[in-house]
Design an enzyme around this catalytic site. Structure first.
Site, PDB file in Angstrom:
ATOM      1  N   ARG A 142       1.168  -0.825  -0.180  1.00 53.72           N
ATOM      2  CA  ARG A 142       0.078  -0.282  -0.037  1.00 53.72           C
ATOM      3  C   ARG A 142       0.602   1.287   0.449  1.00 53.72           C
ATOM      4  O   ARG A 142       1.082   2.324  -0.935  1.00 53.72           O
ATOM      5  CB  ARG A 142      -0.415   0.159   1.040  1.00 53.72           C
ATOM      6  CG  ARG A 142      -2.758   1.246   1.220  1.00 53.72           C
ATOM      7  CD  ARG A 142      -3.183   1.059   1.924  1.00 53.72           C
ATOM      8  NE  ARG A 142      -3.820   1.908   1.802  1.00 53.72           N
ATOM      9  CZ  ARG A 142      -4.240   2.335   3.167  1.00 53.72           C
ATOM     10  NH1 ARG A 142      -4.047   2.762   4.357  1.00 53.72           N
ATOM     11  NH2 ARG A 142      -5.182   3.521   3.470  1.00 53.72           N
ATOM     12  N   LYS A 262      10.530   6.534  14.254  1.00 53.95           N
ATOM     13  CA  LYS A 262      10.486   5.082  13.540  1.00 53.95           C
ATOM     14  C   LYS A 262      10.725   5.887  12.094  1.00 53.95           C
ATOM     15  O   LYS A 262      11.839   5.520  11.900  1.00 53.95           O
ATOM     16  CB  LYS A 262       9.578   4.475  13.568  1.00 53.95           C
ATOM     17  CG  LYS A 262       9.486   3.155  12.377  1.00 53.95           C
ATOM     18  CD  LYS A 262       8.675   3.265  11.081  1.00 53.95           C
ATOM     19  CE  LYS A 262       8.926   2.167   9.958  1.00 53.95           C
ATOM     20  NZ  LYS A 262       7.827   2.402   8.876  1.00 53.95           N
ATOM     21  N   PRO A 279      15.962   1.782  13.163  1.00 51.84           N
ATOM     22  CA  PRO A 279      13.746   1.919  12.981  1.00 51.84           C
ATOM     23  C   PRO A 279      13.496   0.952  13.837  1.00 51.84           C
ATOM     24  O   PRO A 279      13.513   0.010  13.434  1.00 51.84           O
ATOM     25  CB  PRO A 279      13.636   2.745  11.805  1.00 51.84           C
ATOM     26  CG  PRO A 279      14.580   2.384  10.668  1.00 51.84           C
ATOM     27  CD  PRO A 279      16.206   1.733  11.490  1.00 51.84           C
ATOM     28  N   ASP A 281       9.739  -0.627  15.035  1.00 54.25           N
ATOM     29  CA  ASP A 281       8.208  -0.885  14.466  1.00 54.25           C
ATOM     30  C   ASP A 281       8.421  -1.834  14.873  1.00 54.25           C
ATOM     31  O   ASP A 281       9.129  -2.929  15.859  1.00 54.25           O
ATOM     32  CB  ASP A 281       7.934  -0.541  12.674  1.00 54.25           C
ATOM     33  CG  ASP A 281       8.089  -1.619  12.145  1.00 54.25           C
ATOM     34  OD1 ASP A 281       9.060  -2.619  12.914  1.00 54.25           O
ATOM     35  OD2 ASP A 281       8.066  -1.849  10.866  1.00 54.25           O
ATOM     36  N   HIS A 283       7.483  -4.646  14.657  1.00 55.22           N
ATOM     37  CA  HIS A 283       8.825  -5.825  13.576  1.00 55.22           C
ATOM     38  C   HIS A 283       9.272  -6.193  13.988  1.00 55.22           C
ATOM     39  O   HIS A 283       9.661  -7.120  14.693  1.00 55.22           O
ATOM     40  CB  HIS A 283       7.905  -6.117  12.083  1.00 55.22           C
ATOM     41  CG  HIS A 283       8.201  -7.265  11.488  1.00 55.22           C
ATOM     42  ND1 HIS A 283       8.131  -8.272  11.692  1.00 55.22           N
ATOM     43  CD2 HIS A 283       9.806  -7.126  10.652  1.00 55.22           C
ATOM     44  CE1 HIS A 283       8.268  -9.168  11.302  1.00 55.22           C
ATOM     45  NE2 HIS A 283       9.220  -8.989  10.533  1.00 55.22           N
ATOM     46  N   PHE A 330      15.472  -7.748   9.048  1.00 51.66           N
ATOM     47  CA  PHE A 330      14.150  -7.149   8.696  1.00 51.66           C
ATOM     48  C   PHE A 330      13.420  -8.205   8.016  1.00 51.66           C
ATOM     49  O   PHE A 330      12.292  -8.584   8.073  1.00 51.66           O
ATOM     50  CB  PHE A 330      14.124  -5.780   9.190  1.00 51.66           C
ATOM     51  CG  PHE A 330      12.426  -5.184   8.519  1.00 51.66           C
ATOM     52  CD1 PHE A 330      12.150  -5.453   9.035  1.00 51.66           C
ATOM     53  CD2 PHE A 330      12.577  -5.304   7.514  1.00 51.66           C
ATOM     54  CE1 PHE A 330      10.646  -4.753   9.390  1.00 51.66           C
ATOM     55  CE2 PHE A 330      11.010  -4.475   6.583  1.00 51.66           C
ATOM     56  CZ  PHE A 330      10.353  -4.315   7.703  1.00 51.66           C
TER      57      PHE A 330
END
Length: 410
Positions: A142, A262, A279, A281, A283, A330
């Site tokens: 998205r 972030k 960063p 987040d 996750h 990541f």
């Protein structure tokens, strides 16, 4: 070079262990690259120039599109090569970096062999800023759609090839525009991010001096065409909280609309060249809990304190390119690449005994024998949910900004 045509393919010798575009361009750093469905060719407009890339185990092949005749094709392709070397950060030896991170971290050493060739891109700082404002409570697919809408509706037109129009990324002035930009972005599906993008564009275009974002850059990673690269500090050791230049850049970005910790760290890492920026987040927080024993003491939520603690831990573990190493892990956890993992905590083995029947004929009589195969390992892979790149919704985002402002005022 003919009118409106790509140049001939040229090639740059580089191994997949030093650069893998199929991983680097899909791991949530840049959201503008378009992969042709019929082959492995990637296209994107960088610095007003449409580039096309493909790769085999030995070479990176590249070419650029020109809409006008020119007798300076060689010069143009030399510029294209310079863009590629800068954008993919090819001055660093990635094999050596992977070896360094592996020596200090068994978890990295276990996962990295399936994810070689991941490079931190040196993106335009403004593009990185707006792209990661779009990342708030969002997923990679998205975000890519939103960034494409920004380019098509506000960016400069570059070319139309194979039925697809290619545009450059819009400038701050183009996104500041008149009073209808925010409403237009909302109609395009940007939601609350429309306000943040328009307000930040207005601040950068009208309230900051030209080139303000680039003044926040790591001097070891200047913008493309900015001149001689500063001599890097050979010492990998940095303070746990990062160097003063990184901390200053991080704080300055937090003053902008739609920028929390972030997003600021994403821009510092992928737009301003601060390699120690990490960063975090939800996750990455899950990775920190699962693989690095965070959250064991009862504080299981991602707060300002735990956010800083994760970043500081990774900087102590990996050094001044900690953000690069973190991006490898990541990527290793993204569902998109889960088929590459040989063995992770998402995969389990079940040892079972399997009986195999075999029939054969002996002297005209059928004889059935049964053989037991001991401890046959069967793999079961757990499914993953959709990965999001941000930890907050609009309400939490506002709360995080207020928290950041209070901390800065102390």
């Amino acid at each position: 070079m003919t009118v409106g045509a790509f140049s001939e393919w040229r090639k740059l010798p580089i191994s997949l262990s030093e650069l893998c575009i199929n991983t680097t361009l899909r791991c949530g750093q840049s959201f503008r690259w378009h992969k042709l469905p019929e082959n492995d060719e990637w296209r994107c407009v960088l610095y007003g120039r449409l580039l096309s890339l493909r790769q085999d185990p030995t070479y990176l092949y590249y070419r650029s599109y020109s809409a006008a005749c020119t007798s300076a094709a060689d010069e143009a392709e030399d510029t294209t090569l310079a863009i590629i070397k800068h954008y993919f950060n090819l001055t660093s030896n990635l094999t050596s970096l992977y070896a360094q991170w592996s020596s200090s971290d068994p978890n990295f050493r276990r996962k990295a062999p399936q994810f070689t060739g991941i490079r931190i891109l040196r993106q335009d700082a403004w593009e990185a800023l707006v792209s990661f404002i779009c990342s708030s409570n969002n997923n990679i697919a998205r975000i890519s759609q939103m960034v494409e809408k920004l380019c098509v509706n506000y960016g400069a037109y570059v070319a139309d090839i194979d039925g697809r129009a290619y545009h450059d990324f819009p400038s701050p002035k183009q996104l500041a525009g008149g009073g209808d930009v925010e409403a237009r972005l909302r109609s395009l599906g940007f939601g609350y991010r429309a306000k943040y993008i328009h307000q930040t564009a207005t601040i950068v275009a009208k309230q900051r001096e030209d080139g303000w974002l680039n003044t926040l850059r790591n001097p070891e990673a200047p913008a493309f065409g900015a001149g001689t690269k500063a001599v890097p500090d050979a010492d990998n050791e940095i303070p746990p909280e990062g160097r003063s230049g990184y901390r200053e850049a991080h704080e300055k970005l937090l003053e902008l609309q739609g920028v929390g910790p972030k997003v600021s760290d994403c821009v510092c890492l992928m737009g301003l060249g601060w390699g120690e920026s990490v960063p975090v987040d939800t996750h990455v927080w899950q990775i920190a809990q699962r693989d690095y024993k965070f959250g064991k003491g009862g504080n299981k939520s991602l707060t300002k304190a735990t956010y800083d603690a994760v970043g500081n831990h990774f900087r102590k573990l990996w050094g001044k390119e900690a953000g690069w190493a973190h991006s490898v892990l990541f990527t290793a956890d993204l569902r998109t690449f889960s088929d590459r993992l040989v063995a992770t905590s998402k995969k389990t083995k079940a040892d079972v005994d399997v009986k195999v029947k075999e029939e054969k004929e002996v002297d005209g009589t059928k004889v059935t024998t049964t053989t037991t195969v001991k401890n046959l390992a069967l793999k079961r892979t757990a499914d993953e949910g959709e990965i999001k790149l941000e930890f907050d919704d609009e309400k939490d985002f506002t709360k995080t900004r207020r928290m950041s402002k209070r901390l800065r005022s102390r």
